[in-house]
Design an enzyme around this catalytic site. Structure first.
Site, PDB file in Angstrom:
ATOM      1  N   LYS A 267       1.001  -1.030  -0.078  1.00  9.42           N
ATOM      2  CA  LYS A 267      -0.006  -0.007   0.037  1.00  9.42           C
ATOM      3  C   LYS A 267       0.869   1.251   0.053  1.00  9.42           C
ATOM      4  CE  LYS A 267      -3.288   2.620   2.881  1.00  9.42           C
ATOM      5  NZ  LYS A 267      -4.061   2.576   4.126  1.00  9.42           N
ATOM      6  N   ASP A 272      -2.364  10.090   4.043  1.00  7.99           N
ATOM      7  CA  ASP A 272      -3.706   9.688   4.093  1.00  7.99           C
ATOM      8  C   ASP A 272      -4.430  10.799   4.870  1.00  7.99           C
ATOM      9  OD1 ASP A 272      -6.312   8.757   4.370  1.00  7.99           O
ATOM     10  OD2 ASP A 272      -5.662   6.805   5.313  1.00  7.99           O
ATOM     11  N   LYS A 279      -9.838  12.984   8.786  1.00  4.59           N
ATOM     12  CA  LYS A 279      -9.339  12.105  10.016  1.00  4.59           C
ATOM     13  C   LYS A 279      -9.183  13.432  11.078  1.00  4.59           C
ATOM     14  CE  LYS A 279      -6.561   8.521   8.336  1.00  4.59           C
ATOM     15  NZ  LYS A 279      -7.085   7.417   8.906  1.00  4.59           N
ATOM     16  N   ASP A 290       1.834   6.234   5.729  1.00  6.80           N
ATOM     17  CA  ASP A 290       0.666   5.421   5.094  1.00  6.80           C
ATOM     18  C   ASP A 290       1.107   4.323   3.900  1.00  6.80           C
ATOM     19  OD1 ASP A 290      -1.634   3.973   5.537  1.00  6.80           O
ATOM     20  OD2 ASP A 290      -3.037   5.409   4.462  1.00  6.80           O
ATOM     21  N   ASP A 349     -11.910   6.949   3.746  1.00  7.61           N
ATOM     22  CA  ASP A 349     -10.876   6.720   4.566  1.00  7.61           C
ATOM     23  C   ASP A 349     -10.776   5.329   4.442  1.00  7.61           C
ATOM     24  OD1 ASP A 349      -8.737   7.527   6.138  1.00  7.61           O
ATOM     25  OD2 ASP A 349      -9.883   7.622   8.311  1.00  7.61           O
ATOM     26  N   GLU A 351      -9.250   3.855   1.851  1.00  7.17           N
ATOM     27  CA  GLU A 351      -8.870   4.082   0.772  1.00  7.17           C
ATOM     28  C   GLU A 351      -7.952   2.935   0.199  1.00  7.17           C
ATOM     29  OE1 GLU A 351      -7.809   5.315   3.143  1.00  7.17           O
ATOM     30  OE2 GLU A 351      -5.482   5.102   2.998  1.00  7.17           O
ATOM     31  N   ARG A 353      -7.716  -0.137   0.657  1.00 10.52           N
ATOM     32  CA  ARG A 353      -8.252  -1.346  -0.028  1.00 10.52           C
ATOM     33  C   ARG A 353      -8.618  -1.241  -1.304  1.00 10.52           C
ATOM     34  NH1 ARG A 353     -12.492  -2.172   4.642  1.00 10.52           N
ATOM     35  NH2 ARG A 353     -10.660  -1.140   5.958  1.00 10.52           N
TER      36      ARG A 353
HETATM   37  N1  BES Z   1      -4.349   4.341   7.204  1.00 14.61           N
HETATM   38  C1  BES Z   1      -5.290   4.052   7.886  1.00 14.61           C
HETATM   39  C2  BES Z   1      -5.218   2.857   8.867  1.00 14.61           C
HETATM   40  C3  BES Z   1      -4.293   3.285  10.016  1.00 14.61           C
HETATM   41  C4  BES Z   1      -4.569   4.014  11.102  1.00 14.61           C
HETATM   42  C5  BES Z   1      -2.820   3.011   9.770  1.00 14.61           C
HETATM   43  C6  BES Z   1      -3.744   4.215  11.973  1.00 14.61           C
HETATM   44  C7  BES Z   1      -2.024   3.310  10.789  1.00 14.61           C
HETATM   45  C8  BES Z   1      -2.550   3.804  11.893  1.00 14.61           C
HETATM   46  C9  BES Z   1      -6.489   3.522   6.656  1.00 14.61           C
HETATM   47  O1  BES Z   1      -6.373   4.004   5.549  1.00 14.61           O
HETATM   48  C10 BES Z   1      -7.843   4.085   7.529  1.00 14.61           C
HETATM   49  O2  BES Z   1      -8.098   4.995   7.609  1.00 14.61           O
HETATM   50  N2  BES Z   1      -8.591   2.780   7.623  1.00 14.61           N
HETATM   51  C11 BES Z   1     -10.002   3.140   8.270  1.00 14.61           C
HETATM   52  C12 BES Z   1     -10.974   1.950   7.911  1.00 14.61           C
HETATM   53  C13 BES Z   1     -12.332   2.248   8.019  1.00 14.61           C
HETATM   54  C14 BES Z   1     -12.943   3.668   7.581  1.00 14.61           C
HETATM   55  C15 BES Z   1     -13.025   1.039   7.363  1.00 14.61           C
HETATM   56  C16 BES Z   1      -9.745   3.027   9.886  1.00 14.61           C
HETATM   57  O3  BES Z   1      -9.016   2.235  10.222  1.00 14.61           O
HETATM   58  O4  BES Z   1     -10.360   3.719  10.683  1.00 14.61           O
HETATM   59 ZN    ZN Z   2      -4.833   4.612   4.805  1.00 11.25          ZN
HETATM   60 MN    MN Z   3      -7.654   5.839   5.375  1.00 13.16          MN
END
Ligand code: BES
Ligand code: ZN
Ligand code: MN
Length: 498
Positions: A267, A272, A279, A290, A349, A351, A353
């Site tokens: 990824k 992000d 966020k 990220d 968020d 993104e 996947r």
């Molecule tokens: N990059 C984030 C995940 C992340 C969070 C990595 C904290 C490192 C530290 C990812 O893109 C994300 O925001 N995931 C969301 C998914 C949800 C919206 C289904 C999450 O984990 O809240």
């Molecule tokens: Zn992310």
């Molecule tokens: Mn995200």
């Protein structure tokens, strides 16, 4: 750092520092130090007798030796209990050694091969080199004041005692330094902030390094991304002035065949923000990391090439910046991925996947034996496992077992999560083939299930490293900052590939 293996024992060397690795059980002078002159021996002996030095894991004691003896200092470093000794004990000890010496401004040191039969001479050389090189890492690219930049320990000599052993230690050192260099490459990429590292510059960095090694490169630009109908990559990246890229590296290490063994996917979200589902400010700075999945697979590929591993690899990095803007994708949008499958966007968020989905589809053209993707995919990974292990999800038990084996050897932990069919129901959509978020429950598994919809019949494993990205306290060989997690694990996995 320069690292040497010496056939001579420590008593036949001299220098500013001798590092002595000592078990908790040691009450008498360990055998490696018996040939040293009287004052040196006596000082070490006294530290042990008085129990000022107990040999606890991570304990450090610096002894100053009279001028006329070969070493100015002896640095005692605790190994902990002998029955718990393993290769990672050596990594940690040498990480501690280098950090201690750096604080004292000592440029070089000698350490004898120490331990039990559990760690052979070659392995000792490898993990000692890893610990030293990893422990001494500092991201100093943006520090303009000299006093903020750590003193660098320049030289380590590992005293093996005899010729044959020194040769084995030397072989280990070469591997260990190569692996550590790869880990530090990943750390540097991750810590480079979003204003300097975006899809275009990440691609440039990847190509620059690949060109020095025998790695072929291809970078897909916006026109090609659109032409290939990579709707996931395109839609995630379209809100940013920094357009997306897809980076493809091909390392052909096994000349006897043309087929691809392993496809690595990482990824590469270079920043992000969360997009329109933005966020909160707290911890948003961490999102410069990220693209750690990308950094991990790129660095592992470079490492594999430097080690000349006999394996054929294709490494794919979908890279995009997730920004909110008038051109950004929105909640409610339906994205058509390269596979043809449609995705209802619940959260902009989620993104990672979406871009990985297209990379997984793209991987199919290489008909690899196995696909391994690495991603900082879900915050839920940290809720599930804390900062102690990455989450593993897979559709192939044999592949999962290989990764587990590599995790044990590299001391980079992974823990497998279940992939029950019922979980997939959480991402059913009324208006598209699936949705990109399945609510709060089992967030990490849902991320895994989403990706699984794009792997077809391929053997596949997914590593969610979101909890393993940053070190906040500082550990013996993981200084504060990006951990570089996953590079050693992947290189071990690729080394053992047959
Ligand atoms: N990059 C984030 C995940 C992340 C969070 C990595 C904290 C490192 C530290 C990812 O893109 C994300 O925001 N995931 C969301 C998914 C949800 C919206 C289904 C999450 O984990 O809240
Ligand atoms: Zn992310
Ligand atoms: Mn995200």
């Amino acid at each position: 750092m320069k690292i040497f293996a010496s056939a001579k024992p420590v008593a036949q060397h001299a220098g500013p520092a001798l590092v002595a690795l000592v078990f908790k059980e040691a009450r008498r002078l360990p055998a490696e130090f018996r040939g040293l002159p009287p004052a040196t021996r006596s000082l070490i002996q006294q530290a042990l007798e008085t129990e000022d030095f107990k040999g606890k894991s991570g304990q450090v004691l610096t002894l100053y030796i009279p001028q006329d003896e070969p070493y100015r200092r002896v640095i005692l470093i605790g190994l902990g209990e002998q029955r718990k000794f393993d290769a990672d004990t050596v990594r940690r000890a040498l990480g501690t050694a280098v950090q201690t010496l750096a604080a004292l401004n000592v440029p070089s040191f000698i350490v004898p091969v120490t331990g039990t039969a559990k760690v052979d001479a070659r392995t000792f050389g490898q993990v000692a080199a890893e610990g030293a090189e990893l422990g001494g890492f500092q991201f100093a690219d943006y520090l303009t004041k000299d006093e903020a930049i750590h003193f660098k320990v320049l030289e380590m000599t590992i005293a093996a005692g005899d010729r044959a052993k020194a040769r084995r230690v030397e072989a280990g050192i070469v591997a260990g330094q190569t692996i550590a260099e790869a880990v530090n490459t990943s750390r540097r990429l991750v810590m480079t902030p979003g204003n300097a590292l975006f899809p275009e510059t990440l691609a440039e960095e990847a190509v620059k390094t690949a060109k020095k090694l025998e790695i072929k490169t291809e970078v897909l630009k916006p026109e090609q991304i659109k032409k290939l109908k990579m709707g996931g990559v395109w839609d995630v990246g379209k809100g940013s002035a920094h357009t997306p890229r897809v980076i493809i590296l091909t390392y052909h290490g096994n000349r006897r065949k043309k087929t691809t063994d392993v496809c690595l996917i990482g990824k590469g979200v270079t920043f992000d923000t969360g997009g329109i589902c933005i966020k909160p400010t707290a911890r948003m700075t961490e999102m410069i990391g990220d693209m750690m999945g990308a950094a991990t697979v790129l660095a592992a590929t470079f490492g594999a090439a430097r080690l000349k591993l006999p394996i054929n690899l294709v490494t794919i990095v979908p890279a995009a910046e997730n920004m909110p803007s008038h051109t950004a994708y929105r909640p409610g949008d339906i994205v058509t991925t390269m596979s043809g499958q449609t995705v209802e966007v619940i959260s902009t968020d989620a993104e990672g996947r979406l871009i990985l989905a297209d990379a997984l589809t793209y991987a199919e053209r290489f008909t690899p034996q196995a696909i391994v993707d690495v991603a900082t995919l879900t915050g839920a990974a940290e809720i599930a496992l804390g900062n102690q292990a990455a989450a593993l999800m897979s559709n192939d038990p044999a592949l999962a077992a290989r990764l587990q084996k590599a995790a044990e050897i590299s001391a980079e932990r992974i823990w497998e999560l279940p992939m029950y069919e019922e979980y997939a129901e959480q991402i059913k959509s009324d208006v598209a083939d699936m949705k990109n978020s399945g609510g709060r429950l089992a967030g990490t598994i849902i991320g895994g299930w989403f990706l699984r919809k794009f792997v077809g019949d391929n053997r596949w494993a997914h590593l969610d490293i979101a909890a393993m990205d940053w070190e906040t306290a500082g550990k013996p060989y993981i200084p504060k900052g990006c951990t570089g997690y996953g590079v050693r694990l992947l290189i071990q996995f690729l080394t053992d590939w047959k």
